[in-house]
Write a protein that holds these residues in place. Structure first.
Motif, PDB file in Angstrom:
ATOM      1  N   ASN A   1       4.717   8.627  -4.973  1.00  8.14           N
ATOM      2  CA  ASN A   1       3.646   9.428  -4.377  1.00  8.14           C
ATOM      3  C   ASN A   1       2.256   8.864  -4.656  1.00  8.14           C
ATOM      4  O   ASN A   1       1.261   9.462  -4.235  1.00  8.14           O
ATOM      5  CB  ASN A   1       3.731  10.869  -4.893  1.00  8.14           C
TER       6      ASN A   1
ATOM      7  N   ASN B   1       2.952  -0.363  -1.457  1.00 12.47           N
ATOM      8  CA  ASN B   1       4.208   0.331  -1.162  1.00 12.47           C
ATOM      9  C   ASN B   1       4.958   0.777  -2.414  1.00 12.47           C
ATOM     10  O   ASN B   1       6.110   1.230  -2.319  1.00 12.47           O
ATOM     11  CB  ASN B   1       5.103  -0.556  -0.298  1.00 12.47           C
TER      12      ASN B   1
ATOM     13  N   LYS C   1       6.079   9.988   2.532  1.00 13.68           N
ATOM     14  CA  LYS C   1       7.105  10.718   3.270  1.00 13.68           C
ATOM     15  C   LYS C   1       7.647   9.921   4.458  1.00 13.68           C
ATOM     16  O   LYS C   1       8.649  10.328   5.069  1.00 13.68           O
ATOM     17  CB  LYS C   1       6.521  12.050   3.764  1.00 13.68           C
ATOM     18  N   ALA C   2       7.003   8.826   4.796  1.00 14.37           N
ATOM     19  CA  ALA C   2       7.422   8.017   5.939  1.00 14.37           C
ATOM     20  C   ALA C   2       8.569   7.088   5.545  1.00 14.37           C
ATOM     21  O   ALA C   2       8.783   6.822   4.355  1.00 14.37           O
ATOM     22  CB  ALA C   2       6.240   7.209   6.458  1.00 14.37           C
TER      23      ALA C   2
ATOM     24  N   LEU D   1      -1.025   7.030  -4.162  1.00 16.39           N
ATOM     25  CA  LEU D   1      -1.802   6.558  -3.018  1.00 16.39           C
ATOM     26  C   LEU D   1      -2.826   5.544  -3.530  1.00 16.39           C
ATOM     27  O   LEU D   1      -2.533   4.758  -4.411  1.00 16.39           O
ATOM     28  CB  LEU D   1      -2.445   7.746  -2.304  1.00 16.39           C
TER      29      LEU D   1
ATOM     30  N   ALA E   1      -1.535   3.577   7.189  1.00 15.60           N
ATOM     31  CA  ALA E   1      -1.769   3.838   5.771  1.00 15.60           C
ATOM     32  C   ALA E   1      -0.475   4.291   5.114  1.00 15.60           C
ATOM     33  O   ALA E   1       0.373   4.937   5.749  1.00 15.60           O
ATOM     34  CB  ALA E   1      -2.840   4.916   5.615  1.00 15.60           C
ATOM     35  N   PHE E   2      -0.309   3.943   3.851  1.00 16.38           N
ATOM     36  CA  PHE E   2       0.917   4.297   3.144  1.00 16.38           C
ATOM     37  C   PHE E   2       1.112   5.814   3.119  1.00 16.38           C
ATOM     38  O   PHE E   2       0.193   6.575   2.812  1.00 16.38           O
ATOM     39  CB  PHE E   2       0.881   3.761   1.711  1.00 16.38           C
ATOM     40  N   ASP E   3       2.325   6.232   3.464  1.00 15.88           N
ATOM     41  CA  ASP E   3       2.692   7.646   3.440  1.00 15.88           C
ATOM     42  C   ASP E   3       4.025   7.762   2.707  1.00 15.88           C
ATOM     43  O   ASP E   3       5.045   7.244   3.180  1.00 15.88           O
ATOM     44  CB  ASP E   3       2.835   8.179   4.871  1.00 15.88           C
TER      45      ASP E   3
END
Length: 382
Positions: free
Chosen positions: A291, A270, A241-242, A293, A237-239
């Motif tokens: 940020n 993304n 911070k990743a 989601l 899943a999109f993060d």
């Protein structure tokens, strides 16, 4: 007593002025300070009377796509099967209510909102898509549509009057992001008129852009994020911070081609636009609202029609706004819209298009189920 009445009248007048001012703020693009000359940045005001009422007791479902053709006509594709029983009550047996009946899936309007023609749905010689998604009209007089239901792994080609011509792929299971014969729930297409090629944002099932000859439908090339070979392995899943993903997410939701040959791709989940040359060479990328989601921040793009194509307009269906972006460097110089159901607001603004006069047309899915027009209010076409 007379003094009290005078004060009350003044208060009511002030409230009225404030209300009008708040409406203007809600529907006119906000120009960010210090980023560009306000007179040259596109700003807009909603046209609440557009389009004109549909005939035949028709109603629209979720809008799967919108585009403007070379004549300045606005084409949409909507989803009749998304209508609830209370919306299509007149079509039930027995009728539940006086209103309404689904309009045909494909509709063409002029800039004044008059309906010019309509067609679409299952017919002889082809399979219609399960859930309508994406529409493009080329200058040779062909309409290209797709779908994003299970097995909607094809692009269908029709004449302007809805006569079936041909298709790319099949209404059948996907064969993956590196197969050259089958698509994967394609989201949107773009036509390169000079090269006679069709670019496909492919899409909800696959993770690539793929290009075909627009006449013979022969495969030409494809690529993934950063020009990499696309991979179909399950992604986390999109993060925010990743590290940024080296593959497109699902969906790859749009593709647009600028006059200088740059290709712009919406990597929706993304929160980014990636930019390529026509051969798939990666050039640069822009991130927006990193940020975000949910369903992501980059749903569609329209290229501004001034001679230099100075700006991109980008629809964000999660934050329900449209950003005005300087195409050269990706900086945001304005925005308009917010979440809501009043004129000038959005609920899941899904797709957008702009005509040669700088008018913007938007399409909403989920419970939005509507199209809107925003008229240009600034001197931004020089």
């Amino acid at each position: 007593m007379a003094s009290w009445h005078g004060c009350a009248s003044f208060t009511r007048a002030l409230a009225s002025v404030s209300h009008v001012f708040s409406i203007l703020i809600a529907v006119t693009a906000f120009v960010l300070p210090g980023t560009a000359d306000a007179g040259n940045v596109p700003t807009f005001a909603v046209d609440p009377a557009w389009p004109k009422p549909l005939p035949n007791n028709w109603i629209l479902g979720q809008i799967g796509g919108i585009t403007v053709d070379w004549q300045g006509h606005i084409w949409i594709i909507h989803r009749p099967r998304s209508l609830t029983d209370d919306e299509k009550g007149a079509s039930l047996t027995p009728p539940r209510s006086k209103c309404c009946v689904s309009a045909p899936p494909v509709l063409e309007f002029d800039a004044d909102g008059n309906l010019l023609r309509s067609w679409g749905g299952p017919g002889p010689g082809y399979e219609w898509v399960g859930r309508e998604h994406g529409i493009e009209v080329d200058e040779r007089g062909f309409v290209w549509i797709g779908g994003n239901a299970d097995n909607d792994n094809a692009i269908l080609k029709f004449t302007l009057d809805g006569k079936f011509v041909a298709q790319i792929g099949r209404i059948a299971p996907s064969l993956g992001s590196n197969d050259t014969t089958q698509l994967g729930k394609p989201a949107e297409t773009a036509i390169d008129k000079e090269a006679n090629e069709i670019y496909v944002a492919d899409g909800y099932g696959n993770r690539r852009v793929i290009v075909f000859d627009a006449t013979t439908l022969a495969y030409k090339r494809h690529w993934g994020a950063y020009g990499n070979k696309p991979e179909d392995a399950k992604q986390a899943a999109f993060d925010p911070k990743a590290p940024v993903s080296q593959q497109f997410g699902n969906p790859v939701h749009c593709v647009k081609i600028a006059n200088d040959g740059l290709v712009y791709v919406c990597d929706r989940i993304n929160n980014r636009i990636q930019v390529f040359r026509k051969d798939g060479t990666f050039v640069k990328e822009f991130f927006f609202e990193k940020n975000t989601l949910g369903n992501g921040a980059v749903w569609d793009i329209a290229i501004w029609p001034d001679p230099k194509q100075t700006y991109l307009l980008s629809a964000d269906g999660e934050n329900n706004e449209i950003r005005v972006i300087r195409r050269e460097d990706g900086s945001v110089v304005g925005s308009f819209g917010r979440n809501g159901r009043n004129a000038g607001q959005f609920h899941w603004v899904h797709a957008m298009a702009v005509d040669a006069a700088g008018n913007v047309y938007t399409a909403e899915v989920d419970t939005g189920k509507r199209i809107q027009k925003f008229k240009l209010t600034s001197d931004a076409l020089k």
